[in-house]
Design a protein around this motif. Structure first.
Motif, PDB file in Angstrom:
ATOM      1  N   ASP A 251      79.985  40.327  28.671  1.00 48.53           N
ATOM      2  CA  ASP A 251      79.255  41.315  28.094  1.00 48.53           C
ATOM      3  C   ASP A 251      78.910  41.184  26.455  1.00 48.53           C
ATOM      4  O   ASP A 251      77.985  41.524  25.885  1.00 48.53           O
ATOM      5  N   PHE A 252      79.769  40.401  25.810  1.00 50.22           N
ATOM      6  CA  PHE A 252      79.993  40.038  24.404  1.00 50.22           C
ATOM      7  C   PHE A 252      79.438  38.650  24.233  1.00 50.22           C
ATOM      8  O   PHE A 252      79.863  37.774  24.778  1.00 50.22           O
TER       9      PHE A 252
ATOM     10  N   HIS B 128      76.662  42.210  20.332  1.00 49.12           N
ATOM     11  CA  HIS B 128      76.585  43.459  21.207  1.00 49.12           C
ATOM     12  C   HIS B 128      75.405  44.340  21.050  1.00 49.12           C
ATOM     13  O   HIS B 128      75.534  44.853  19.906  1.00 49.12           O
TER      14      HIS B 128
ATOM     15  N   ARG C 139      76.471  47.688  19.107  1.00 46.15           N
ATOM     16  CA  ARG C 139      77.578  47.283  18.484  1.00 46.15           C
ATOM     17  C   ARG C 139      78.286  48.600  17.675  1.00 46.15           C
ATOM     18  O   ARG C 139      79.624  48.612  17.597  1.00 46.15           O
TER      19      ARG C 139
ATOM     20  N   THR D  26      73.568  43.620  15.382  1.00 45.07           N
ATOM     21  CA  THR D  26      74.312  43.602  16.637  1.00 45.07           C
ATOM     22  C   THR D  26      75.932  42.817  16.415  1.00 45.07           C
ATOM     23  O   THR D  26      76.544  42.702  17.335  1.00 45.07           O
TER      24      THR D  26
END
Length: 372
Positions: A277-278, A298, A301, A347
């Protein structure tokens, strides 16, 4: 009965704690303080001279000049090249503001080049389209502790007869193909701000070079334009590395590889443990990354940062506002769009990765992030 929350059971994972990071060196610091104090020599004496020799040898250059801070290092580095006023200097669009300020303070024109989205460093493929007849130098920034793709950049510089300045503020000991940051270009500047991998206990900086003429000019520039006391041959500055800070830096320089090794170990833990996911830092066998900052990206964030804060995990953002959107850059950079830099800045999140952090600290961060 009051309900016990998860966060109340666990100590805070601090983003940074300089007392803890420096604790292993306290006894040596005290001895160094006493040595300098008793010497009565506080400006440009033995500690600075010895540190300059030791740091130049570490970086693989013939010379080093200690200065007051990282911004001064960059400013004096550009000044030492004696570029004509109005010369354009190519610089990454997502650097810290100090890099841009050093160009402006010299009467030069910053021209931004977008970064490679995978490394966050200046993208060599985007450099040539920004070169004009006024371009005189490329100021590369080895961001977060990763050296730029210097082979390609040096080839471009040679093709167009451009000077290369390295901003190594986040790259002490970082390398590419066994060559260290600070030894690729004509000249390089380092910051020893306390949070750096090689951090002093106050502001401090240095400039490295293997060019004898540049070295000679730097020695004058940092000391009012003088090599002989009270005789000032050029327009100079007062920017001298403090004798006490040089003594402290000499102690930590001996352990810099250990500090970097510890951070590389913690980074590897993040890289292996964090979910897909990151967006995590990219690694490459040719690069010796030192992870001054461990940056992830992300799309949510801000929500992620709040979530971690609620779990008593502290984070930072490097940086919340890109240079071209700073108020100080109105009329200077605001006409240079930088969509990649802008996207990175909304992000990015910097995770704890200091010398005092343990593997258990990092595992806790990983577990909390993977539960997000």
């Amino acid at each position: 009965m009051k309900k016990t929350t998860y966060s109340s059971l666990m100590p805070t994972v601090e983003y940074e704690n300089l007392a803890k990071s420096n604790h292993p060196f306290f006894n040596e610091f005290r001895a160094a303080f006493e040595r300098v104090l008793v010497s009565g020599r506080y400006i440009l004496h033995d500690e600075v001279v010895q540190f300059e020799h030791e740091f130049a040898r570490y970086c693989g250059t013939s010379a080093c000049v200690g200065v007051a801070n990282g911004l001064d290092g960059l400013t004096l580095a550009l000044n030492a090249l004696q570029l004509p006023k109005g010369t354009e200097v190519l610089v990454p669009s997502n650097t810290y503001i100090a890099t841009i300020l050093s160009i402006i303070h010299n009467g030069l024109i910053p021209v931004t080049v977008e970064p490679d989205i995978n490394t966050y460093n200046i993208d060599p493929l985007k450099i040539e389209e920004k070169i004009s007849g006024k371009t005189g130098a490329i100021l590369v920034v080895h961001l977060f502790g990763k050296v730029c793709e210097m082979d390609a950049i040096l080839a471009i510089a040679a093709k167009y007869d451009l000077r290369i300045v390295e901003d190594c503020a986040q790259a002490h000991g970082a390398g590419l193909k066994h060559q260290k940051a600070g030894s690729f270009g004509d000249i390089a500047a380092f910051s020893f701000y306390p949070t750096k991998n090689l951090g002093a206990l106050a502001d401090a900086g240095a400039v490295t070079t293997s060019d004898a003429a540049i070295h000679s000019r730097l020695l004058q520039l940092r000391n009012y334009g003088s090599t002989i006391k009270y005789y000032n041959d050029i327009i100079g500055f007062n920017s001298r590395l403090d004798e006490m800070q040089a003594a402290f830096l000499r102690i930590k320089l001996k352990k810099l590889d250990d500090i970097n090794g510890h951070k590389r170990n913690l980074a590897q833990r993040y890289l292996q443990g964090l979910k897909q996911d990151f967006i995590r830092p990219v690694t490459d066998p040719n690069h010796h990354d030192v992870f001054h900052i461990f940056n992830v990206r992300h799309p949510r964030r801000d929500d992620l940062r709040k979530y971690l804060f609620q779990k008593d995990i502290m984070t930072e953002i490097h940086y919340p506002v890109p240079p071209h959107k700073q108020l100080s850059m109105i009329g200077i950079l605001d006409h240079q769009p930088a969509p990649i830099a802008s996207m990175i800045h909304v992000t990015s999140l910097s995770l704890p990765i200091s010398y005092f952090h343990t593997e258990a600290d990092i595992d806790r961060v990983i577990n909390c992030m993977n539960d997000f």
